[in-house]
Design an enzyme around this catalytic site. Structure first.
Site, PDB file in Angstrom:
ATOM      1  N   CYS A 454       0.609  -1.405   0.186  1.00 47.83           N
ATOM      2  CA  CYS A 454       0.046  -0.039   0.024  1.00 47.83           C
ATOM      3  C   CYS A 454       0.748   1.249  -0.001  1.00 47.83           C
ATOM      4  O   CYS A 454       0.459   2.194  -0.542  1.00 47.83           O
ATOM      5  CB  CYS A 454      -0.991  -0.060   1.107  1.00 47.83           C
ATOM      6  SG  CYS A 454      -0.139  -0.388   2.930  1.00 47.83           S
ATOM      7  N   HIS A 827      -1.120   0.762   7.447  1.00 48.16           N
ATOM      8  CA  HIS A 827      -1.651   0.867   5.940  1.00 48.16           C
ATOM      9  C   HIS A 827      -1.461   2.497   5.646  1.00 48.16           C
ATOM     10  O   HIS A 827      -1.649   3.417   6.468  1.00 48.16           O
ATOM     11  CB  HIS A 827      -2.984   0.658   6.136  1.00 48.16           C
ATOM     12  CG  HIS A 827      -3.721   0.435   5.041  1.00 48.16           C
ATOM     13  ND1 HIS A 827      -3.006  -0.074   3.913  1.00 48.16           N
ATOM     14  CD2 HIS A 827      -4.942   1.056   4.307  1.00 48.16           C
ATOM     15  CE1 HIS A 827      -4.251   0.099   2.924  1.00 48.16           C
ATOM     16  NE2 HIS A 827      -5.061   0.964   3.194  1.00 48.16           N
TER      17      HIS A 827
END
Length: 996
Positions: A454, A827
């Protein structure tokens, strides 16, 4: 002696009298006696233990056996032989039709006295075979529990090799047939204990023989996926799954969902029966396995199965929230089922009639479990309200029931819906509902996460949304001798023209991978960005031919033009320059060095900085989306950053100190003057410390991007261990260092240094301070006097005659957010928007800034949220408030785009000449053909899947799962649990309904 004992036991004397006589016999048995007498006593005690019609007789038999096992081991070993045990196991003991149920207990009792005997191995071999045979005969739960108890106490008797695997499989089949006939609570508790013993034996075997786990699970799946007309397998099978190590989950689920030999009907039967396991009160991790399989089915697009199972089971799962013992697991499954069922309101609407009654029941229960479940349920319901709006009449009773419970914010709702959806693209459910667009409604394309990638996806999307950079990359000519830039061009081209909902950046990842990164681990997106830009810059710089020739500007001298043409694309787009000056505080000599940068790394001021006055940071005023009124008194700021505290030096040019500013927008035709008093929120004549005190109304811990930039540009005192070696003094001296920007990049990248090393934990910790992000940023740039005069002569905004500074205006275009508390985890996702020029591209540059359009002045210019494969509409409000709602979600990397005036006019004109910034990019033939072929392939894949799903639906057996009034189990009945407020009160009927 045996006759005496038998006579005593069979007599009618009171038990206390018998007990005294028996005690004498037992004491006598401890003395030496002949073999024949021992055999007689062993036969009698065996008879009493196995066929005694009272518990007292069996206890006496057990006691005598234990005495002879201890005091007459040789005779006991001779009596307890293989032939005798084989007879017991195969023929039983006692008269025909009344065989003893205590054979296994008897064998377990006797085994402890023959463990060291020569015949022990023969007995173990016999038992290994016989317990397998017994299990194959499908004994009752009670007998299975006795076998498990025997083998747990004496693991030497567990079958080995291939027999062990078969034994595990047959034991699972036995569990699948377990049924509890009685509804009494004591009997149910006994049944649960029996199941626990059997599954515990499986756990023991799996611990020592892990190779038996997968074949055992395969047998389990065969049982629960059977479609034959027969009684449903017992929910006791849930007890088997709880002991499977969770680390095997991904592999098991992946194998199941990708096994072509398993039909959709079988899979639907299996997952439906697994969902029924939420009723099992002793199950651990059952909800995790159920959700993992549901996710696995979504990953392979088995939407038909998911829809069928959800609609048929969701009410039953919902009803289990009434029972505290299974509430946690049931709520987890319910949450996933609802949050993933986003293509239709039908599943949620099935629950609407039951929600008010359940909420009332949980409130009445008044326990920690009930309170927690209510809050989670309310959050879930608000997510459904948000997703399926437009049903006010249906929702009113539910809304009334949960009105006193917390309401989640919109970002939280979007986050939940985005994470749990079967797919981010509605078109993948097109065969069930009207066909939708192939991409998300945003028209943007996501990037597949290749395993903690990510960090790369967020950077790529931010660079893609930097439209000037994107168009330059897309206009790259074929055969440009820049392999990494070419791969980026292909990636950008697919992001712009593909019909897929998301594409894989695998090729680009492998080409741009920093060699020190650990595969599969989370990385720092800022570190990746620096490495990527450096690679692209060096690739072009080291002799690869420049792909674009830029038009000569009439406003720029030949030397400037030549300097510009020698820049790489990365320098043109992201490159800026900074002057670092160090002044010796003894001799006042100043040394300076200019260096290039592609991003500014902004540290956080220390917490005690606001308490000291030796700072040159001028407080800034953040102005919202209203027009900026002209100042009543616009004073002049004077002095360089260090002259504010010291007398001017002969070697320094007098220059006003310009602070970073933030604002919404200007009125049409109004020039942005960086030294106006109300722009910076303080009059020029004021001392910086006094000005700061006037701004003390703001919270002490508040931070803004201008604060961090001002801190970056403020003087730094070099003392103690950090003393500066002055060439003029030829020694270490106290000094002061200051940085000044001398050339503003077209795209300004700001990295907020949120990660710092903690020497106590020896780890990098994260600074979670909220930082307000201005949508417009005014940046002071130090320019030479002759450049200032030239800019002023052409009427450029932001230049102040004689000041040595000019102001560049930047618009926010991307924000990369890190969610988590460590750089090694968490994330990344990003917010981005298309930033355009204030002046139309077709108009010639005449030196006068064009006014911004109303759309550009609006803070609601369309933002997008890129979260790996998911792309959704967003807003600047969401960007601004993300940390307020989610404290661990903090802005990390910011992209600002310079407005097309001032010193950037050359770049904009050249790019417009090359291919128009926001026009259709001209891709070379091979790339266009590759995209076209992939789009055709994607459509073929979609059509094939649609045909397969349509054929599957027509072949499914008829079922009542589309009905509103589904057949319910006893636990759904108002008298035994159902959804009534009074259900689950602990009576035997309701408890039985819970388990079965």
């Amino acid at each position: 002696m045996d006759k005496i004992l038998e006579a005593v036991v069979m007599s009618s004397y009171p038990n206390n009298v018998k007990q005294g006589l028996v005690r004498r016999v037992i004491e006598a048995a401890k003395q030496p006696m002949d073999s024949e007498q021992c055999w007689s006593m062993l036969e009698l005690s065996t008879k009493l233990y196995l066929t005694g019609d009272t518990k007292y007789k069996r206890e006496i038999g057990k006691e005598v056996l234990e005495v002879y096992g201890h005091y007459h081991p040789e005779e006991f070993e001779e009596f307890f032989n293989v032939r005798f045990l084989l007879s017991l196991l195969q023929e039983g003991y006692g008269p025909l039709g009344k065989r003893s149920h205590y054979v296994l207990d008897y064998i377990q009792l006797g085994l402890q006295f023959v463990l060291e005997s020569p015949s022990a191995n023969s007995i173990f071999s016999l038992l290994r075979i016989e317990v397998l045979r017994k299990v194959c005969e499908r004994p009752s739960p009670k007998q299975c529990a006795k076998i498990s108890k025997l083998l747990t106490q004496h693991p030497q008797c567990i079958p080995t090799g291939k027999h062990q695997l078969l034994f595990c499989q047959q034991l699972i089949r036995c569990i699948g047939q377990f049924q509890c006939i009685s509804e009494g609570e004591e009997e149910i508790m006994e049944f649960l204990e029996q199941v626990n013993k059997v599954s515990g034996l499986l756990q023991r075997i799996w611990r020592t023989q892990t190779s038996a786990i997968l074949p055992s699970l395969k047998e389990l799946f065969t049982i629960i996926s059977s479609t034959e007309e027969q009684e449903a397998p017992s929910n006791a099978l849930a007890s088997v799954v709880q002991f499977v190590p969770l680390e095997l989950m991904d592999g098991v689920i992946r194998n199941l969902t990708n096994d072509d030999s398993i039909t959709d009907v079988q899979m639907m039967m299996a997952i439906g029966r697994m969902i029924d396991w939420v009723s099992w009160p002793l199950g651990k991790n059952i909800d995790k396995w159920i959700i993992a399989l549901l996710k696995g089915l979504a990953a392979v697009k088995k939407f038909s199965i998911l829809i069928e199972v959800t609609l048929s089971k969701i009410e039953k799962v919902f009803s289990k929230l009434l029972y505290p013992i299974v509430r946690e697991g049931a709520l987890s499954v319910l949450q996933y089922m609802l949050l993933s069922f986003q293509h239709s309101h039908e599943a949620f609407h099935l629950l609407l009639p039951h929600i008010p009654r359940l909420v009332a029941s949980l409130k009445k229960e008044d326990s920690n479990s009930a309170t927690s479940s209510l809050e989670q349920l309310a959050e879930l319901i608000h997510c459904m309200f948000f997703r399926f709006s437009g049903f006010p009449d249906l929702y009113e009773p539910v809304l009334e029931a949960i009105k006193a419970l917390p309401i989640p914010n919109e970002d939280r709702i979007k986050h939940l819906l985005g994470q749990n959806a079967w797919t981010s693209q509605k078109n993948e459910l097109a065969c069930f509902y009207p066909r939708l667009a192939s991409k998300s409604e945003t028209g943007k394309i996501g990037l597949i996460n290749l395993g903690n990638t990510c960090y790369m996806n967020s950077i790529i999307q931010s660079l893609f949304m930097a439209s000037d950079f994107r168009h330059s990359v897309l206009n790259l000519t074929e055969g440009n001798s820049q392999p990494l830039m070419t791969k980026l061009q292909w990636l950008f081209a697919f992001l712009e023209h593909s019909q897929r909902p998301a594409i894989s950046p695998e090729t680009f990842l492998s080409a741009s991978w920093p060699p020190w990164f650990t595969p599969g681990a989370q990385q720092d997106c800022s570190e990746y960005l620096k490495y990527l830009l450096d690679r692209l810059h060096e690739e072009e710089k080291t002799g690869k031919r420049i792909y674009q020739k830029l038009k000569e500007s009439s406003l720029t001298s030949q030397s400037v033009e030549h300097h510009y043409l020698n820049k790489t694309l990365i320098e043109k787009m992201f490159g800026g320059k900074m002057m670092t000056k160090i002044r010796c505080l003894k001799c006042l000599n100043v040394s300076s060095r200019e260096e290039a940068f592609t991003d500014l790394s902004l540290a956080f001021p220390p917490s005690d900085r606001n308490e000291h006055g030796n700072t040159s940071i001028l407080p800034v005023e953040e102005i919202g989306p209203q027009f900026i009124e002209p100042p009543e008194d616009a004073g002049q700021l004077t002095g360089s950053p260090w002259i504010q505290r010291k007398a001017p030096m002969a070697s320094d040019h007098a220059a006003p100190s310009v602070s970073v500013e933030t604002l919404g927008y200007q009125e049409q035709g109004e020039a942005a003057n960086p030294i106006r008093g109300n722009d910076v929120g303080v009059e020029a004549a004021k001392d910086p410390l006094s000005a700061f005190r006037e701004e003390a109304r703001a919270p002490k811990d508040s931070r803004s991007v201008p604060d961090l930039i001002n801190y970056f540009l403020s003087p730094e005192r070099l003392t103690a261990e950090n003393k500066y070696h002055c060439e003029k003094c030829a020694s270490l001296q106290d000094a002061e260092k200051v940085a000044e920007l001398t050339e503003g990049p077209h795209y300004l990248i700001l990295t907020l240094l949120r990660f710092s090393f903690d020497p106590r934990t020896m780890k990098r910790k994260k600074i979670l301070d909220n930082v307000s992000i201005p949508v417009v940023l005014k940046l002071p740039i130090l320019v030479a006097p002759e450049e200032t005069e030239e800019v002023c002569r052409h009427g450029k905004d932001g230049a102040v005659p004689g000041s040595g500074f000019m102001t560049l205006v930047y618009d926010l275009c991307s924000v990369v957010v890190h969610s988590g508390i460590s750089s090694e985890s968490g994330h990344y996702y990003c917010y981005s928007r298309e930033c355009t020029d204030t002046a139309p591209h077709g108009q010639p540059w005449d030196g006068v800034p064009k006014p911004a359009s109303d759309k550009q002045l609006d803070f609601e210019i369309q933002w997008y949220l890129f979260n790996d494969t998911r792309v959704s509409f967003s807003s600047f409000e969401s960007v601004s408030n993300v940390t307020s709602f989610f404290p661990k979600d903090t802005a990390y990397v910011l992209f600002y785009r310079q407005r097309s005036d001032q010193q950037s006019c050359l770049l904009h004109e050249a790019l417009a000449e090359a291919g128009r910034l926001h026009g259709e990019s001209s891709l070379h033939k091979d790339l266009m053909e590759a995209i076209s072929k992939d789009n055709i392939l994607f459509l073929q894949e979609q059509e094939k899947e649609a045909r397969n799903r349509a054929a599957y639906i027509s072949a499914l057996p008829k079922s009542p799962l589309w009905w509103r009034d589904l057949d319910r189990d006893k636990d759904d009945d108002s008298s035994s649990g159902g959804c009534s407020p009074a259900a689950g009160g602990g009576g035997s009927g309701s408890f039985h309904g819970l388990v079965f």
